[in-house]
Design a protein around this motif. Sequence first.
Motif, PDB file in Angstrom:
ATOM      1  N   SER A  23       0.851  -1.186   0.000  1.00  0.00           N
ATOM      2  CA  SER A  23       0.000   0.000   0.000  1.00  0.00           C
ATOM      3  C   SER A  23       0.889   1.238   0.000  1.00  0.00           C
ATOM      4  CB  SER A  23      -0.900  -0.006   1.246  1.00  0.00           C
ATOM      5  OG  SER A  23      -1.877   0.992   1.137  1.00  0.00           O
ATOM      6  N   VAL A  24       0.299   2.376  -0.314  1.00  0.00           N
ATOM      7  CA  VAL A  24       1.026   3.637  -0.270  1.00  0.00           C
ATOM      8  C   VAL A  24       0.826   4.254   1.109  1.00  0.00           C
ATOM      9  CG1 VAL A  24       1.208   5.961  -1.235  1.00  0.00           C
ATOM     10  CG2 VAL A  24       0.806   4.001  -2.754  1.00  0.00           C
ATOM     11  N   CYS A  25       1.926   4.521   1.774  1.00  0.00           N
ATOM     12  CA  CYS A  25       1.891   5.135   3.104  1.00  0.00           C
ATOM     13  C   CYS A  25       1.402   6.571   2.988  1.00  0.00           C
ATOM     14  CB  CYS A  25       3.295   5.083   3.717  1.00  0.00           C
ATOM     15  SG  CYS A  25       3.446   5.973   5.280  1.00  0.00           S
ATOM     16  N   GLN A  26       0.454   6.948   3.811  1.00  0.00           N
ATOM     17  CA  GLN A  26      -0.083   8.302   3.789  1.00  0.00           C
ATOM     18  C   GLN A  26       0.921   9.332   4.298  1.00  0.00           C
ATOM     19  OE1 GLN A  26      -4.020   6.772   5.606  1.00  0.00           O
ATOM     20  NE2 GLN A  26      -4.461   8.845   4.910  1.00  0.00           N
ATOM     21  N   CYS A  27       1.961   8.899   4.957  1.00  0.00           N
ATOM     22  CA  CYS A  27       2.964   9.822   5.469  1.00  0.00           C
ATOM     23  C   CYS A  27       4.066  10.078   4.446  1.00  0.00           C
ATOM     24  CB  CYS A  27       3.548   9.286   6.774  1.00  0.00           C
ATOM     25  SG  CYS A  27       4.731  10.404   7.555  1.00  0.00           S
ATOM     26  N   CYS A  28       4.765   9.040   4.031  1.00  0.00           N
ATOM     27  CA  CYS A  28       5.914   9.202   3.124  1.00  0.00           C
ATOM     28  C   CYS A  28       5.527   9.134   1.647  1.00  0.00           C
ATOM     29  CB  CYS A  28       7.002   8.190   3.441  1.00  0.00           C
ATOM     30  SG  CYS A  28       6.541   6.460   3.120  1.00  0.00           S
ATOM     31  N   GLN A  29       4.290   8.748   1.363  1.00  0.00           N
ATOM     32  CA  GLN A  29       3.777   8.627   0.000  1.00  0.00           C
ATOM     33  C   GLN A  29       4.518   7.596  -0.834  1.00  0.00           C
ATOM     34  OE1 GLN A  29       0.881  10.212  -0.765  1.00  0.00           O
ATOM     35  NE2 GLN A  29       1.033  10.841   1.366  1.00  0.00           N
ATOM     36  N   GLN A  30       5.170   6.637  -0.182  1.00  0.00           N
ATOM     37  CA  GLN A  30       5.880   5.572  -0.887  1.00  0.00           C
ATOM     38  C   GLN A  30       5.112   4.268  -0.733  1.00  0.00           C
ATOM     39  OE1 GLN A  30       9.990   5.215   0.258  1.00  0.00           O
ATOM     40  NE2 GLN A  30      10.258   7.438   0.334  1.00  0.00           N
ATOM     41  N   GLU A  31       5.201   3.436  -1.778  1.00  0.00           N
ATOM     42  CA  GLU A  31       4.585   2.126  -1.660  1.00  0.00           C
ATOM     43  C   GLU A  31       5.482   1.253  -0.798  1.00  0.00           C
ATOM     44  OE1 GLU A  31       3.008  -1.710  -4.164  1.00  0.00           O
ATOM     45  OE2 GLU A  31       2.933   0.253  -5.122  1.00  0.00           O
ATOM     46  N   LYS A  32       4.875   0.641   0.213  1.00  0.00           N
ATOM     47  CA  LYS A  32       5.591  -0.247   1.126  1.00  0.00           C
ATOM     48  C   LYS A  32       4.841  -1.576   1.159  1.00  0.00           C
ATOM     49  CE  LYS A  32       8.432   2.978   2.550  1.00  0.00           C
ATOM     50  NZ  LYS A  32       9.717   2.981   3.138  1.00  0.00           N
ATOM     51  N   HIS A  33       5.515  -2.602   1.649  1.00  0.00           N
ATOM     52  CA  HIS A  33       4.897  -3.924   1.678  1.00  0.00           C
ATOM     53  C   HIS A  33       4.471  -4.349   3.078  1.00  0.00           C
ATOM     54  CE1 HIS A  33       5.480  -4.690  -2.543  1.00  0.00           C
ATOM     55  NE2 HIS A  33       6.642  -4.081  -2.418  1.00  0.00           N
ATOM     56  N   CYS A  42      -4.883  10.623  16.841  1.00  0.00           N
ATOM     57  CA  CYS A  42      -4.689  11.918  16.193  1.00  0.00           C
ATOM     58  C   CYS A  42      -6.036  12.407  15.667  1.00  0.00           C
ATOM     59  CB  CYS A  42      -3.663  11.837  15.068  1.00  0.00           C
ATOM     60  SG  CYS A  42      -4.123  10.830  13.647  1.00  0.00           S
ATOM     61  N   VAL A  43      -6.068  13.660  15.256  1.00  0.00           N
ATOM     62  CA  VAL A  43      -7.295  14.259  14.749  1.00  0.00           C
ATOM     63  C   VAL A  43      -7.599  13.768  13.335  1.00  0.00           C
ATOM     64  CG1 VAL A  43      -8.382  16.453  14.094  1.00  0.00           C
ATOM     65  CG2 VAL A  43      -7.053  16.296  16.195  1.00  0.00           C
ATOM     66  N   ASP A  44      -6.562  13.627  12.510  1.00  0.00           N
ATOM     67  CA  ASP A  44      -6.730  13.223  11.115  1.00  0.00           C
ATOM     68  C   ASP A  44      -7.191  11.771  11.006  1.00  0.00           C
ATOM     69  OD1 ASP A  44      -5.544  15.598   9.539  1.00  0.00           O
ATOM     70  OD2 ASP A  44      -4.032  15.176  11.076  1.00  0.00           O
ATOM     71  N   ASP A  45      -7.819  11.458   9.885  1.00  0.00           N
ATOM     72  CA  ASP A  45      -8.247  10.091   9.599  1.00  0.00           C
ATOM     73  C   ASP A  45      -7.114   9.399   8.831  1.00  0.00           C
ATOM     74  OD1 ASP A  45      -9.710   7.770   9.271  1.00  0.00           O
ATOM     75  OD2 ASP A  45     -10.848   8.544   7.556  1.00  0.00           O
ATOM     76  N   VAL A  46      -6.304   8.651   9.553  1.00  0.00           N
ATOM     77  CA  VAL A  46      -5.136   8.001   8.973  1.00  0.00           C
ATOM     78  C   VAL A  46      -5.399   6.503   8.943  1.00  0.00           C
ATOM     79  CG1 VAL A  46      -2.671   7.605   9.208  1.00  0.00           C
ATOM     80  CG2 VAL A  46      -3.653   9.789   9.944  1.00  0.00           C
ATOM     81  N   SER A  47      -5.308   5.920   7.742  1.00  0.00           N
ATOM     82  CA  SER A  47      -5.574   4.484   7.640  1.00  0.00           C
ATOM     83  C   SER A  47      -4.372   3.685   7.153  1.00  0.00           C
ATOM     84  CB  SER A  47      -6.767   4.229   6.719  1.00  0.00           C
ATOM     85  OG  SER A  47      -6.498   4.747   5.426  1.00  0.00           O
ATOM     86  N   GLU A  48      -3.425   4.304   6.472  1.00  0.00           N
ATOM     87  CA  GLU A  48      -2.276   3.587   5.917  1.00  0.00           C
ATOM     88  C   GLU A  48      -0.991   4.306   6.309  1.00  0.00           C
ATOM     89  OE1 GLU A  48      -2.548   0.751   4.080  1.00  0.00           O
ATOM     90  OE2 GLU A  48      -4.730   0.786   4.171  1.00  0.00           O
ATOM     91  N   TRP A  52       8.089   2.265   8.988  1.00  0.00           N
ATOM     92  CA  TRP A  52       9.278   3.115   8.887  1.00  0.00           C
ATOM     93  C   TRP A  52       8.952   4.549   9.311  1.00  0.00           C
ATOM     94  CZ3 TRP A  52       7.937  -0.792   5.709  1.00  0.00           C
ATOM     95  CH2 TRP A  52       8.843  -1.845   5.581  1.00  0.00           C
ATOM     96  N   CYS A  53       7.765   5.034   8.956  1.00  0.00           N
ATOM     97  CA  CYS A  53       7.365   6.394   9.347  1.00  0.00           C
ATOM     98  C   CYS A  53       7.036   6.483  10.840  1.00  0.00           C
ATOM     99  CB  CYS A  53       6.184   6.865   8.499  1.00  0.00           C
ATOM    100  SG  CYS A  53       6.680   7.262   6.792  1.00  0.00           S
ATOM    101  N   ILE A  54       6.680   5.352  11.433  1.00  0.00           N
ATOM    102  CA  ILE A  54       6.526   5.322  12.890  1.00  0.00           C
ATOM    103  C   ILE A  54       7.908   5.350  13.522  1.00  0.00           C
ATOM    104  CG2 ILE A  54       5.755   3.977  14.882  1.00  0.00           C
ATOM    105  CD1 ILE A  54       3.474   2.903  13.073  1.00  0.00           C
ATOM    106  N   ALA A  55       8.801   4.498  13.056  1.00  0.00           N
ATOM    107  CA  ALA A  55      10.135   4.369  13.655  1.00  0.00           C
ATOM    108  C   ALA A  55      10.931   5.668  13.623  1.00  0.00           C
ATOM    109  CB  ALA A  55      10.916   3.256  12.955  1.00  0.00           C
ATOM    110  N   ASP A  56      10.831   6.410  12.534  1.00  0.00           N
ATOM    111  CA  ASP A  56      11.629   7.641  12.447  1.00  0.00           C
ATOM    112  C   ASP A  56      10.906   8.867  13.003  1.00  0.00           C
ATOM    113  OD1 ASP A  56       9.884   8.565  10.423  1.00  0.00           O
ATOM    114  OD2 ASP A  56      11.332   8.251   8.805  1.00  0.00           O
ATOM    115  N   GLY A  57       9.677   8.683  13.453  1.00  0.00           N
ATOM    116  CA  GLY A  57       8.925   9.777  14.067  1.00  0.00           C
ATOM    117  C   GLY A  57       8.201  10.681  13.096  1.00  0.00           C
ATOM    118  N   SER A  58       8.335  10.438  11.788  1.00  0.00           N
ATOM    119  CA  SER A  58       7.707  11.339  10.821  1.00  0.00           C
ATOM    120  C   SER A  58       6.182  11.259  10.849  1.00  0.00           C
ATOM    121  CB  SER A  58       8.249  11.092   9.412  1.00  0.00           C
ATOM    122  OG  SER A  58       8.054   9.758   9.010  1.00  0.00           O
ATOM    123  N   ALA A  59       5.616  10.089  11.121  1.00  0.00           N
ATOM    124  CA  ALA A  59       4.148   9.978  11.199  1.00  0.00           C
ATOM    125  C   ALA A  59       3.615  10.769  12.389  1.00  0.00           C
ATOM    126  CB  ALA A  59       3.726   8.514  11.291  1.00  0.00           C
TER     127      ALA A  59
END
Length: 175
Positions: A23-33, A42-48, A52-59
Amino acid sequence: MTIPHFEYFRDPVENGCVVEKASVCQCCQQEKHFMYVGPIYCVDDVSEVCPWCIADGSAAAKWSASFNDVYDVPSGVSQDVIETIAARTPGYSTWQDNKWLFSGKEALVFVGEVTGSALIENNEIDKISACREALSDWNLPKDFDLSNVVIGGQPAIYLFQDKETSEFHAYADMT
């Protein structure tokens, strides 16, 4: 492709909060497996979101999100450890809001949800003891049959391990 290592979460794939899913990550916009399917506060509706975006804190930064409810933290635990648990460690699903366990100065490592019959079958005395202590918080009888504890059951028991002492701790949850 392997998911990132999380210092305080032993195996998010085995736990089921990270699943193999292209799927495409809503944070980094990259397809991941692999995608995270656990709780996101969070306030936003985040589903994907990818692990990696959790681990580096970017999400967490993008959505002012946390993945674990961090409360009842002992005063000796550093703000960096608290931030790591809240913003850079996958969460896990529970009946109520999830709860992270701490020692005096450190976060414990999340081992996973307990299947009581497996602990009994493998005679894992230290884990059984931690589970019995967690059940006592709910005033369940001391002879409560641990084989009735299953993943997603009531009660559910969540097991943690101290990195320094290797001791197990747990908490129980139900509706």
